[in-house]
Design a protein around this motif. Structure first.
Motif, mmCIF file in Angstrom:
data_model
loop_
_atom_site.group_PDB
_atom_site.id
_atom_site.type_symbol
_atom_site.label_atom_id
_atom_site.label_comp_id
_atom_site.label_asym_id
_atom_site.label_seq_id
_atom_site.Cartn_x
_atom_site.Cartn_y
_atom_site.Cartn_z
ATOM 1 N N VAL A 1 0.805 -1.030 -0.248
ATOM 2 C CA VAL A 1 -0.455 -0.128 0.041
ATOM 3 C C VAL A 1 0.724 1.460 -0.141
ATOM 4 C CG1 VAL A 1 -2.316 -1.067 1.231
ATOM 5 C CG2 VAL A 1 0.161 -0.176 2.098
ATOM 6 N N ILE A 2 2.502 0.943 0.412
ATOM 7 C CA ILE A 2 3.280 2.521 0.926
ATOM 8 C C ILE A 2 2.634 3.976 -0.831
ATOM 9 C CG2 ILE A 2 4.995 1.481 -0.543
ATOM 10 C CD1 ILE A 2 4.527 3.662 2.976
ATOM 11 N N GLU A 3 2.741 2.535 -2.073
ATOM 12 C CA GLU A 3 3.031 3.713 -2.836
ATOM 13 C C GLU A 3 1.666 4.389 -3.130
ATOM 14 O OE1 GLU A 3 4.776 2.515 -7.043
ATOM 15 O OE2 GLU A 3 4.640 0.399 -5.722
ATOM 16 N N ARG A 4 0.775 3.960 -2.525
ATOM 17 C CA ARG A 4 -0.654 4.310 -2.398
ATOM 18 C C ARG A 4 -1.147 5.905 -1.884
ATOM 19 N NH1 ARG A 4 -5.390 0.491 -1.976
ATOM 20 N NH2 ARG A 4 -3.298 -0.856 -1.084
ATOM 21 N N VAL A 5 -0.237 5.329 -0.903
ATOM 22 C CA VAL A 5 -0.315 6.358 0.560
ATOM 23 C C VAL A 5 0.206 7.841 -0.685
ATOM 24 C CG1 VAL A 5 0.095 7.230 3.080
ATOM 25 C CG2 VAL A 5 -0.185 4.544 2.337
ATOM 26 N N LEU A 6 1.971 7.564 -0.823
ATOM 27 C CA LEU A 6 2.445 8.372 -1.846
ATOM 28 C C LEU A 6 1.950 9.621 -2.463
ATOM 29 C CD1 LEU A 6 6.096 6.657 -1.156
ATOM 30 C CD2 LEU A 6 5.421 8.061 0.483
ATOM 31 N N ASP A 7 1.020 8.542 -3.050
ATOM 32 C CA ASP A 7 0.774 8.492 -4.149
ATOM 33 C C ASP A 7 -0.783 9.984 -3.667
ATOM 34 O OD1 ASP A 7 1.570 7.623 -6.450
ATOM 35 O OD2 ASP A 7 0.004 6.537 -6.562
ATOM 36 N N ALA A 8 -1.271 9.719 -2.714
ATOM 37 C CA ALA A 8 -2.216 11.382 -1.733
ATOM 38 C C ALA A 8 -1.343 11.826 -1.315
ATOM 39 C CB ALA A 8 -3.137 9.654 -0.815
ATOM 40 N N HIS B 1 10.125 10.655 -7.970
ATOM 41 C CA HIS B 1 9.419 11.891 -7.758
ATOM 42 C C HIS B 1 10.382 13.049 -6.518
ATOM 43 C CE1 HIS B 1 6.737 9.136 -8.435
ATOM 44 N NE2 HIS B 1 5.525 9.575 -9.128
ATOM 45 N N ALA B 2 11.352 12.996 -7.262
ATOM 46 C CA ALA B 2 12.510 14.481 -6.367
ATOM 47 C C ALA B 2 11.999 14.873 -5.626
ATOM 48 C CB ALA B 2 13.090 14.559 -7.373
ATOM 49 N N GLU B 3 10.994 16.080 -6.410
ATOM 50 C CA GLU B 3 10.038 16.865 -6.084
ATOM 51 C C GLU B 3 8.543 16.388 -4.601
ATOM 52 O OE1 GLU B 3 6.260 14.693 -8.400
ATOM 53 O OE2 GLU B 3 8.999 14.827 -8.150
ATOM 54 N N MET B 4 8.862 16.204 -4.216
ATOM 55 C CA MET B 4 8.351 15.081 -2.861
ATOM 56 C C MET B 4 9.201 15.730 -1.853
ATOM 57 S SD MET B 4 5.409 12.975 -4.636
ATOM 58 C CE MET B 4 4.745 12.487 -2.959
ATOM 59 N N ARG B 5 10.282 15.359 -1.819
ATOM 60 C CA ARG B 5 11.398 15.422 -0.827
ATOM 61 C C ARG B 5 10.961 14.498 -0.009
ATOM 62 N NH1 ARG B 5 12.366 21.170 1.227
ATOM 63 N NH2 ARG B 5 14.156 20.103 2.266
ATOM 64 N N ILE B 6 11.021 13.038 -0.613
ATOM 65 C CA ILE B 6 11.039 11.826 0.381
ATOM 66 C C ILE B 6 11.907 12.075 1.500
ATOM 67 C CG2 ILE B 6 10.239 9.345 0.638
ATOM 68 C CD1 ILE B 6 8.280 10.444 -2.048
ATOM 69 N N GLN B 7 12.180 11.180 1.980
ATOM 70 C CA GLN B 7 13.479 10.349 3.717
ATOM 71 C C GLN B 7 12.737 9.504 4.029
ATOM 72 O OE1 GLN B 7 15.155 13.226 5.736
ATOM 73 N NE2 GLN B 7 16.355 12.138 6.722
ATOM 74 N N VAL B 8 13.760 8.250 4.138
ATOM 75 C CA VAL B 8 12.901 7.292 4.645
ATOM 76 C C VAL B 8 14.116 6.878 6.194
ATOM 77 C CG1 VAL B 8 13.539 4.618 4.635
ATOM 78 C CG2 VAL B 8 12.600 5.880 2.675
ATOM 79 N N ILE B 9 13.617 6.910 6.802
ATOM 80 C CA ILE B 9 14.723 6.874 8.120
ATOM 81 C C ILE B 9 14.086 5.501 8.679
ATOM 82 C CG2 ILE B 9 14.798 7.341 10.483
ATOM 83 C CD1 ILE B 9 13.427 10.474 9.837
ATOM 84 N N ASP B 10 15.430 4.789 8.891
ATOM 85 C CA ASP B 10 15.403 3.015 9.638
ATOM 86 C C ASP B 10 15.412 3.336 10.647
ATOM 87 O OD1 ASP B 10 16.071 1.869 6.231
ATOM 88 O OD2 ASP B 10 17.488 2.881 6.909
#
Length: 74
Positions: free
Chosen positions: A20-27, A60-69
């Motif tokens: 589901v994570i791609e749908r969350v990011l799309d939203a 989608h670089a314009e979204m400024r997404i960062q993953v924190i482990d």
């Protein structure tokens, strides 16, 4: 930046959300006010969640997404 500027950051905790994570990011990307930063906190997932988010962020670089482990669950 004007007085009426709106700022928004989003924190999304995830655990094994590869389906589901791609749908969350799309939203999040479709919001009226685009979040300035999106922090995905991967809480020790054992599936491909983090890899999917990293690939999505690259595309989608314009979204400024960062993953924190966060390896410690809870």
């Amino acid at each position: 930046m004007t007085k009426n500027s709106k700022h928004c950051a989003v924190i999304v905790p995830v655990y094994n959300e590869e389906t589901v994570i791609e749908r969350v990011l799309d939203a999040l990307g479709a919001q009226t006010i685009m979040p300035e930063n999106i922090f995905i906190v991967d809480n020790g997932s054992t599936d491909a969640t983090a890899a999917i988010v990293r690939q999505y962020a690259e595309n989608h670089a314009e979204m400024r997404i960062q993953v924190i482990d966060e390896p410690q669950k809870g």
